[in-house]
Scaffold this motif. Structure first.
Motif, PDB file in Angstrom:
ATOM      1  N   SER A 130      19.521 -44.354 -76.276  1.00 56.10           N
ATOM      2  CA  SER A 130      18.586 -44.515 -75.370  1.00 56.10           C
ATOM      3  C   SER A 130      18.097 -46.109 -76.341  1.00 56.10           C
ATOM      4  O   SER A 130      17.505 -45.840 -77.687  1.00 56.10           O
ATOM      5  CB  SER A 130      17.288 -43.907 -75.234  1.00 56.10           C
ATOM      6  N   THR A 131      17.633 -46.957 -75.245  1.00 52.80           N
ATOM      7  CA  THR A 131      16.816 -48.490 -76.062  1.00 52.80           C
ATOM      8  C   THR A 131      15.835 -47.730 -76.302  1.00 52.80           C
ATOM      9  O   THR A 131      14.981 -47.440 -76.210  1.00 52.80           O
ATOM     10  CB  THR A 131      16.597 -49.297 -75.152  1.00 52.80           C
ATOM     11  N   VAL A 132      15.453 -48.229 -77.483  1.00 50.10           N
ATOM     12  CA  VAL A 132      14.283 -48.505 -78.053  1.00 50.10           C
ATOM     13  C   VAL A 132      13.686 -49.543 -78.791  1.00 50.10           C
ATOM     14  O   VAL A 132      14.419 -49.921 -79.525  1.00 50.10           O
ATOM     15  CB  VAL A 132      13.977 -47.113 -79.629  1.00 50.10           C
ATOM     16  N   THR A 133      12.396 -50.003 -78.371  1.00 49.77           N
ATOM     17  CA  THR A 133      12.478 -51.687 -78.733  1.00 49.77           C
ATOM     18  C   THR A 133      11.732 -51.918 -80.411  1.00 49.77           C
ATOM     19  O   THR A 133      11.619 -50.309 -81.040  1.00 49.77           O
ATOM     20  CB  THR A 133      11.192 -52.028 -77.824  1.00 49.77           C
ATOM     21  N   LEU A 134      12.392 -52.744 -80.831  1.00 51.16           N
ATOM     22  CA  LEU A 134      12.728 -53.276 -81.813  1.00 51.16           C
ATOM     23  C   LEU A 134      10.973 -52.866 -82.582  1.00 51.16           C
ATOM     24  O   LEU A 134      10.723 -52.970 -83.809  1.00 51.16           O
ATOM     25  CB  LEU A 134      12.508 -54.529 -82.170  1.00 51.16           C
ATOM     26  N   ASP A 135       9.338 -53.753 -81.470  1.00 47.07           N
ATOM     27  CA  ASP A 135       8.350 -52.922 -81.405  1.00 47.07           C
ATOM     28  C   ASP A 135       7.559 -51.690 -82.244  1.00 47.07           C
ATOM     29  O   ASP A 135       7.260 -51.363 -82.478  1.00 47.07           O
ATOM     30  CB  ASP A 135       7.616 -53.518 -80.607  1.00 47.07           C
ATOM     31  N   LYS A 136       8.621 -51.090 -81.052  1.00 48.01           N
ATOM     32  CA  LYS A 136       8.054 -49.171 -81.503  1.00 48.01           C
ATOM     33  C   LYS A 136       9.196 -48.810 -82.679  1.00 48.01           C
ATOM     34  O   LYS A 136       7.939 -48.216 -82.984  1.00 48.01           O
ATOM     35  CB  LYS A 136       8.614 -48.037 -80.234  1.00 48.01           C
ATOM     36  N   ILE A 137      10.338 -49.414 -82.978  1.00 50.10           N
ATOM     37  CA  ILE A 137      10.605 -48.915 -83.948  1.00 50.10           C
ATOM     38  C   ILE A 137       9.534 -49.153 -85.106  1.00 50.10           C
ATOM     39  O   ILE A 137       9.694 -48.735 -86.447  1.00 50.10           O
ATOM     40  CB  ILE A 137      12.026 -49.698 -84.298  1.00 50.10           C
ATOM     41  N   SER A 138       8.960 -51.150 -85.647  1.00 51.44           N
ATOM     42  CA  SER A 138       8.258 -50.969 -86.435  1.00 51.44           C
ATOM     43  C   SER A 138       7.225 -50.136 -86.294  1.00 51.44           C
ATOM     44  O   SER A 138       6.449 -50.130 -87.681  1.00 51.44           O
ATOM     45  CB  SER A 138       7.949 -52.964 -86.207  1.00 51.44           C
ATOM     46  N   ARG A 139       6.253 -50.228 -85.989  1.00 51.73           N
ATOM     47  CA  ARG A 139       5.469 -49.415 -85.232  1.00 51.73           C
ATOM     48  C   ARG A 139       5.542 -48.008 -86.028  1.00 51.73           C
ATOM     49  O   ARG A 139       4.323 -47.552 -87.084  1.00 51.73           O
ATOM     50  CB  ARG A 139       4.516 -49.019 -84.214  1.00 51.73           C
ATOM     51  N   ASP A 140       6.087 -47.310 -85.605  1.00 52.51           N
ATOM     52  CA  ASP A 140       6.715 -45.931 -85.919  1.00 52.51           C
ATOM     53  C   ASP A 140       6.774 -46.037 -87.275  1.00 52.51           C
ATOM     54  O   ASP A 140       5.736 -45.042 -88.269  1.00 52.51           O
ATOM     55  CB  ASP A 140       7.732 -45.275 -84.833  1.00 52.51           C
ATOM     56  N   LEU A 141       7.629 -46.317 -88.208  1.00 52.29           N
ATOM     57  CA  LEU A 141       8.314 -46.834 -88.983  1.00 52.29           C
ATOM     58  C   LEU A 141       7.078 -47.217 -90.042  1.00 52.29           C
ATOM     59  O   LEU A 141       6.558 -46.587 -91.575  1.00 52.29           O
ATOM     60  CB  LEU A 141       9.179 -47.546 -89.349  1.00 52.29           C
ATOM     61  N   SER A 142       6.338 -48.522 -90.113  1.00 54.22           N
ATOM     62  CA  SER A 142       5.211 -48.601 -90.101  1.00 54.22           C
ATOM     63  C   SER A 142       3.837 -48.126 -90.596  1.00 54.22           C
ATOM     64  O   SER A 142       3.859 -46.974 -92.239  1.00 54.22           O
ATOM     65  CB  SER A 142       4.421 -50.139 -89.476  1.00 54.22           C
ATOM     66  N   LYS A 143       3.656 -47.046 -89.413  1.00 55.88           N
ATOM     67  CA  LYS A 143       2.791 -45.674 -89.574  1.00 55.88           C
ATOM     68  C   LYS A 143       3.049 -44.608 -90.284  1.00 55.88           C
ATOM     69  O   LYS A 143       2.368 -44.395 -92.051  1.00 55.88           O
ATOM     70  CB  LYS A 143       2.467 -44.849 -88.447  1.00 55.88           C
ATOM     71  N   SER A 144       4.114 -44.187 -90.775  1.00 51.21           N
ATOM     72  CA  SER A 144       5.138 -43.028 -91.401  1.00 51.21           C
ATOM     73  C   SER A 144       5.353 -43.656 -92.795  1.00 51.21           C
ATOM     74  O   SER A 144       5.348 -43.078 -93.594  1.00 51.21           O
ATOM     75  CB  SER A 144       6.275 -43.121 -90.590  1.00 51.21           C
ATOM     76  N   TRP A 145       5.626 -45.250 -92.441  1.00 59.51           N
ATOM     77  CA  TRP A 145       6.286 -45.386 -94.434  1.00 59.51           C
ATOM     78  C   TRP A 145       4.437 -45.218 -94.602  1.00 59.51           C
ATOM     79  O   TRP A 145       4.357 -44.835 -95.988  1.00 59.51           O
ATOM     80  CB  TRP A 145       5.525 -46.675 -94.058  1.00 59.51           C
ATOM     81  N   ASN A 146       2.629 -45.556 -94.383  1.00 55.90           N
ATOM     82  CA  ASN A 146       2.163 -45.859 -95.027  1.00 55.90           C
ATOM     83  C   ASN A 146       2.338 -44.362 -95.236  1.00 55.90           C
ATOM     84  O   ASN A 146       0.957 -44.162 -96.299  1.00 55.90           O
ATOM     85  CB  ASN A 146       1.324 -46.611 -94.283  1.00 55.90           C
ATOM     86  N   ARG A 147       1.694 -43.659 -94.341  1.00 56.07           N
ATOM     87  CA  ARG A 147       1.143 -42.335 -94.688  1.00 56.07           C
ATOM     88  C   ARG A 147       1.894 -41.228 -95.777  1.00 56.07           C
ATOM     89  O   ARG A 147       1.681 -40.737 -96.994  1.00 56.07           O
ATOM     90  CB  ARG A 147       1.517 -41.305 -93.529  1.00 56.07           C
ATOM     91  N   ALA A 148       3.206 -41.574 -96.314  1.00 50.26           N
ATOM     92  CA  ALA A 148       4.105 -41.926 -96.998  1.00 50.26           C
ATOM     93  C   ALA A 148       3.645 -42.150 -98.829  1.00 50.26           C
ATOM     94  O   ALA A 148       4.360 -41.849-100.035  1.00 50.26           O
ATOM     95  CB  ALA A 148       5.567 -41.521 -96.900  1.00 50.26           C
ATOM     96  N   HIS A 149       3.424 -43.306 -97.889  1.00 48.28           N
ATOM     97  CA  HIS A 149       2.967 -44.339 -99.497  1.00 48.28           C
ATOM     98  C   HIS A 149       1.975 -44.697 -99.811  1.00 48.28           C
ATOM     99  O   HIS A 149       2.031 -46.408 -99.346  1.00 48.28           O
ATOM    100  CB  HIS A 149       4.242 -45.457 -99.735  1.00 48.28           C
ATOM    101  N   PRO A 150       0.657 -44.057 -99.587  1.00 43.13           N
ATOM    102  CA  PRO A 150      -0.774 -44.300 -99.134  1.00 43.13           C
ATOM    103  C   PRO A 150      -1.622 -45.304-100.638  1.00 43.13           C
ATOM    104  O   PRO A 150      -2.299 -45.638-100.329  1.00 43.13           O
ATOM    105  CB  PRO A 150      -1.283 -43.145 -99.594  1.00 43.13           C
ATOM    106  N   SER A 151      -0.614 -45.398-101.307  1.00 41.69           N
ATOM    107  CA  SER A 151      -0.664 -46.273-102.885  1.00 41.69           C
ATOM    108  C   SER A 151       0.065 -47.403-103.071  1.00 41.69           C
ATOM    109  O   SER A 151      -1.447 -47.722-103.148  1.00 41.69           O
ATOM    110  CB  SER A 151      -0.941 -45.305-104.254  1.00 41.69           C
ATOM    111  N   LYS A 152       0.463 -47.534-102.010  1.00 37.36           N
ATOM    112  CA  LYS A 152       1.013 -48.805-101.879  1.00 37.36           C
ATOM    113  C   LYS A 152       0.338 -49.823-100.998  1.00 37.36           C
ATOM    114  O   LYS A 152      -0.394 -50.028 -99.771  1.00 37.36           O
ATOM    115  CB  LYS A 152       2.723 -48.884-101.940  1.00 37.36           C
TER     116      LYS A 152
END
Length: 164
Positions: free
Chosen positions: A142-164
């Motif tokens: 199904s279609t997932v917008t690039l804005d949603k991809i960016s938001r979800d991954l950015s949040k997930s990455w920030n949780r996984a890399h809190p010190s970066k």
């Protein structure tokens, strides 16, 4: 986790990635390294999603390529094409720029969906990150917008890399 270790799920890709981007290949150069062909591709960043990039051009190293009449194909390796951008989970490699985390597992081509809306194929947001979508057996293409991809991954990455 080392570069080259198979990575099968999105949370693992987010955890191992130093940088997450949507990028398009601009040029590539193949060379011999330790008796094997490797290709360095210079990419244009279409969207920086997570991590810190320097101001230098971004080069991505992949195994395989073509030099003259010799071609080496490496099964499971990411393939950067000039014809379409990709969502890439990248790991820094000292002296070599970046590699795609998990090879082809860390690359999601971006294509145009039903109403010419860009989407990642396959959509990891419906098959990996979203347990409700998984339970409901929603179509992972199904279609997932690039804005949603960016938001979800950015949040997930920030949780996984809190010190970066």
């Amino acid at each position: 986790m080392r570069v080259g270790t198979p990575v099968w799920d999105l949370p693992s890709l987010v955890e191992v990635a130093d940088v997450i981007v949507i990028a398009s290949a601009l040029e590539d150069r193949a060379c011999w390294e330790d008796g094997r062909i490797v290709t360095y591709s210079r990419v244009r960043i279409d969207r920086a999603i997570a991590g810190h990039l320097g101001s230098e051009p971004l080069w991505i190293r992949t195994k395989g390529g073509t030099i003259g009449s010799i071609c080496q194909f490496v099964d499971g390796e990411a393939v950067l094409q000039k014809t379409w951008p990709s969502l890439l989970f990248l790991v820094r490699v000292p002296g070599a720029g970046f590699e795609v985390a998990g090879g082809a597992h860390g690359q999601f081509p971006i294509v145009l969906g039903p109403q010419d809306e860009p989407r990642a194929i396959p959509s990891p947001w419906l098959c990996v990150l979203n347990p409700i979508a998984e339970e409901l057996k929603l179509d992972p293409f199904s279609t997932v917008t690039l804005d949603k991809i960016s938001r979800d991954l950015s949040k997930s990455w920030n949780r996984a890399h809190p010190s970066k």
